[in-house]
Design a protein around this motif. Structure first.
Motif, PDB file in Angstrom:
ATOM      1  N   GLY A 299       0.810  -1.207   0.000  1.00  0.00           N
ATOM      2  CA  GLY A 299       0.000   0.000   0.000  1.00  0.00           C
ATOM      3  C   GLY A 299       0.844   1.258   0.000  1.00  0.00           C
ATOM      4  O   GLY A 299       0.499   2.250  -0.652  1.00  0.00           O
ATOM      5  N   LYS A 300       1.964   1.211   0.731  1.00  0.00           N
ATOM      6  CA  LYS A 300       2.847   2.378   0.765  1.00  0.00           C
ATOM      7  C   LYS A 300       3.542   2.585  -0.578  1.00  0.00           C
ATOM      8  O   LYS A 300       3.713   3.717  -1.032  1.00  0.00           O
ATOM      9  CB  LYS A 300       3.883   2.200   1.883  1.00  0.00           C
ATOM     10  CG  LYS A 300       3.265   2.188   3.277  1.00  0.00           C
ATOM     11  CD  LYS A 300       4.306   1.933   4.358  1.00  0.00           C
ATOM     12  CE  LYS A 300       3.658   1.896   5.730  1.00  0.00           C
ATOM     13  NZ  LYS A 300       4.628   1.597   6.800  1.00  0.00           N
ATOM     14  N   VAL A 301       3.926   1.473  -1.214  1.00  0.00           N
ATOM     15  CA  VAL A 301       4.532   1.563  -2.543  1.00  0.00           C
ATOM     16  C   VAL A 301       3.521   2.128  -3.541  1.00  0.00           C
ATOM     17  O   VAL A 301       3.852   2.980  -4.376  1.00  0.00           O
ATOM     18  CB  VAL A 301       5.035   0.180  -3.004  1.00  0.00           C
ATOM     19  CG1 VAL A 301       5.478   0.221  -4.465  1.00  0.00           C
ATOM     20  CG2 VAL A 301       6.182  -0.291  -2.123  1.00  0.00           C
ATOM     21  N   LYS A 302       2.276   1.672  -3.424  1.00  0.00           N
ATOM     22  CA  LYS A 302       1.206   2.159  -4.301  1.00  0.00           C
ATOM     23  C   LYS A 302       1.017   3.664  -4.170  1.00  0.00           C
ATOM     24  O   LYS A 302       0.940   4.387  -5.172  1.00  0.00           O
ATOM     25  CB  LYS A 302      -0.096   1.431  -3.957  1.00  0.00           C
ATOM     26  CG  LYS A 302      -1.310   1.852  -4.752  1.00  0.00           C
ATOM     27  CD  LYS A 302      -2.141   2.924  -4.070  1.00  0.00           C
ATOM     28  CE  LYS A 302      -2.652   2.511  -2.725  1.00  0.00           C
ATOM     29  NZ  LYS A 302      -3.484   3.585  -2.099  1.00  0.00           N
ATOM     30  N   THR A 303       0.985   4.139  -2.928  1.00  0.00           N
ATOM     31  CA  THR A 303       0.811   5.573  -2.692  1.00  0.00           C
ATOM     32  C   THR A 303       1.976   6.366  -3.262  1.00  0.00           C
ATOM     33  O   THR A 303       1.780   7.424  -3.875  1.00  0.00           O
ATOM     34  CB  THR A 303       0.678   5.854  -1.179  1.00  0.00           C
ATOM     35  OG1 THR A 303      -0.455   5.134  -0.665  1.00  0.00           O
ATOM     36  CG2 THR A 303       0.473   7.339  -0.918  1.00  0.00           C
ATOM     37  N   ALA A 304       3.191   5.855  -3.085  1.00  0.00           N
ATOM     38  CA  ALA A 304       4.375   6.553  -3.593  1.00  0.00           C
ATOM     39  C   ALA A 304       4.360   6.610  -5.114  1.00  0.00           C
ATOM     40  O   ALA A 304       4.658   7.655  -5.718  1.00  0.00           O
ATOM     41  CB  ALA A 304       5.645   5.850  -3.102  1.00  0.00           C
TER      42      ALA A 304
ATOM     43  N   VAL B  85       0.094  -1.404  -9.900  1.00  0.00           N
ATOM     44  CA  VAL B  85       0.326  -1.720  -8.483  1.00  0.00           C
ATOM     45  C   VAL B  85      -0.928  -1.426  -7.657  1.00  0.00           C
ATOM     46  O   VAL B  85      -1.240  -2.140  -6.704  1.00  0.00           O
ATOM     47  CB  VAL B  85       1.537  -0.926  -7.947  1.00  0.00           C
ATOM     48  CG1 VAL B  85       1.688  -1.109  -6.441  1.00  0.00           C
ATOM     49  CG2 VAL B  85       2.808  -1.379  -8.652  1.00  0.00           C
ATOM     50  N   THR B  86      -1.664  -0.380  -8.032  1.00  0.00           N
ATOM     51  CA  THR B  86      -2.920  -0.064  -7.345  1.00  0.00           C
ATOM     52  C   THR B  86      -3.894  -1.236  -7.427  1.00  0.00           C
ATOM     53  O   THR B  86      -4.509  -1.624  -6.422  1.00  0.00           O
ATOM     54  CB  THR B  86      -3.573   1.197  -7.959  1.00  0.00           C
ATOM     55  OG1 THR B  86      -2.706   2.314  -7.752  1.00  0.00           O
ATOM     56  CG2 THR B  86      -4.919   1.484  -7.322  1.00  0.00           C
ATOM     57  N   LEU B  87      -4.037  -1.831  -8.611  1.00  0.00           N
ATOM     58  CA  LEU B  87      -4.962  -2.949  -8.795  1.00  0.00           C
ATOM     59  C   LEU B  87      -4.453  -4.220  -8.116  1.00  0.00           C
ATOM     60  O   LEU B  87      -5.228  -4.969  -7.510  1.00  0.00           O
ATOM     61  CB  LEU B  87      -5.184  -3.202 -10.285  1.00  0.00           C
ATOM     62  CG  LEU B  87      -5.845  -2.053 -11.057  1.00  0.00           C
ATOM     63  CD1 LEU B  87      -5.970  -2.415 -12.531  1.00  0.00           C
ATOM     64  CD2 LEU B  87      -7.213  -1.717 -10.472  1.00  0.00           C
ATOM     65  N   ILE B  88      -3.143  -4.458  -8.188  1.00  0.00           N
ATOM     66  CA  ILE B  88      -2.567  -5.660  -7.570  1.00  0.00           C
ATOM     67  C   ILE B  88      -2.740  -5.613  -6.054  1.00  0.00           C
ATOM     68  O   ILE B  88      -3.146  -6.599  -5.423  1.00  0.00           O
ATOM     69  CB  ILE B  88      -1.078  -5.798  -7.945  1.00  0.00           C
ATOM     70  CG1 ILE B  88      -0.939  -6.143  -9.431  1.00  0.00           C
ATOM     71  CG2 ILE B  88      -0.401  -6.877  -7.094  1.00  0.00           C
ATOM     72  CD1 ILE B  88       0.480  -6.046  -9.954  1.00  0.00           C
TER      73      ILE B  88
END
Length: 199
Positions: A137-142, A173-176
Motif C-alpha cells: 500500500g505504501k509503494v502504491k501511494t508513492a 500496483v494499485t490494482l494488484i
C-alpha cells in the motif's frame, strides 16, 4: 485497584499536532484542485503551484505519521482520517486531470473504484479484524504520487512516454494491492467463521 486505574495513562487527545497536519492536508485538497483547474489547466504558473501544493500535501502524510509514532499520540481519528485525506488528495488529482482531458476517465474510474472500495471493505470487515496497511500500500501511494506529480507539472510532449510508463506502473500496483486486500479480507472472515464454529 484504584492504584492500577491511576497508573493507566489516558488515551491521547485527538487535538494534537499530528492530527492537525492531517486536517491541513484536507484543507490543501480544494486549493490544489483550484490551482490545477485554473484557466483550463493552461496557466503554467498555476500548474507549478499546483505541483508544489500536491507535493507538500503528500509529504505531510509522512510527517503526521512520524509525529504520531514518535510522540505516542496515535488516535482513532488519525487512523481513519489519514488514509481518507490521502485518497481525497490523489482523487482530486485523478479527477482534475480527467476533467482537463489529460488522463482517460476510465483510468480515474478504475483507480477511484479500487481506492474507495477497499476503504469501504475495511469498515465492513473490521468486526473480524483489522487489515493493516502493508508495504504494498505504501509503494502504491508513492507510485501514484510520482505519476500524478509528473502529470500535474506542465511538461512538454517529449515527456509523454515517461508519464505513460509512470501512470501504467502506478495503476498496475494499485490494482494488484487492491486484489491482495480482498484476499486478506476473505482470510479474516474465514478465520473468524472457523473460530466461531470451533467455539
Amino acid at each position: 485497584m484504584a492504584d492500577l486505574r491511576r497508573s493507566t495513562p489516558p488515551p491521547p487527545s485527538a487535538w494534537n499536532l499530528a492530527n492537525a497536519v492531517t486536517v491541513l492536508r484536507f484543507l490543501l485538497v480544494p486549493v490544489f484542485g483550484w490551482l490545477l483547474l485554473r484557466s483550463g489547466g493552461d496557466d503554467t504558473a498555476s500548474r507549478v503551484a499546483a505541483f508544489v501544493t500536491f507535493t507538500l500535501a503528500m509529504l505531510s502524510d509522512r510527517a503526521d505519521g512520524e509525529l504520531a509514532r514518535r510522540r505516542g499520540i496515535i488516535t482513532d481519528f488519525g487512523k481513519i482520517a489519514d488514509p481518507i485525506a490521502d485518497k481525497a488528495l490523489t482523487g482530486m488529482a485523478f479527477v482534475g486531470l480527467s476533467i482537463l482531458g489529460e488522463l482517460p476517465w476510465w483510468v480515474t474510474g478504475l483507480v477511484l473504484a479500487r481506492e474507495w472500495g477497499i476503504t469501504a471493505m475495511r469498515f465492513v470487515v473490521i468486526r473480524y479484524g483489522v487489515m493493516p496497511a502493508g508495504r504494498g500500500g505504501k509503494v502504491k501511494t508513492a507510485l501514484q504520487a510520482v505519476a500524478l506529480g509528473l502529470y500535474v507539472l506542465p511538461l512538454g510532449a517529449g515527456f509523454d512516454p515517461v508519464l505513460y510508463v509512470a501512470m501504467t506502473l502506478a495503476v498496475s500496483v494499485t490494482l494488484i494491492t487492491g486484489a491482495d486486500y480482498v484476499l486478506q479480507a476473505l482470510r479474516l472472515r474465514r478465520a473468524a467463521s472457523n473460530g466461531s464454529s470451533a467455539g
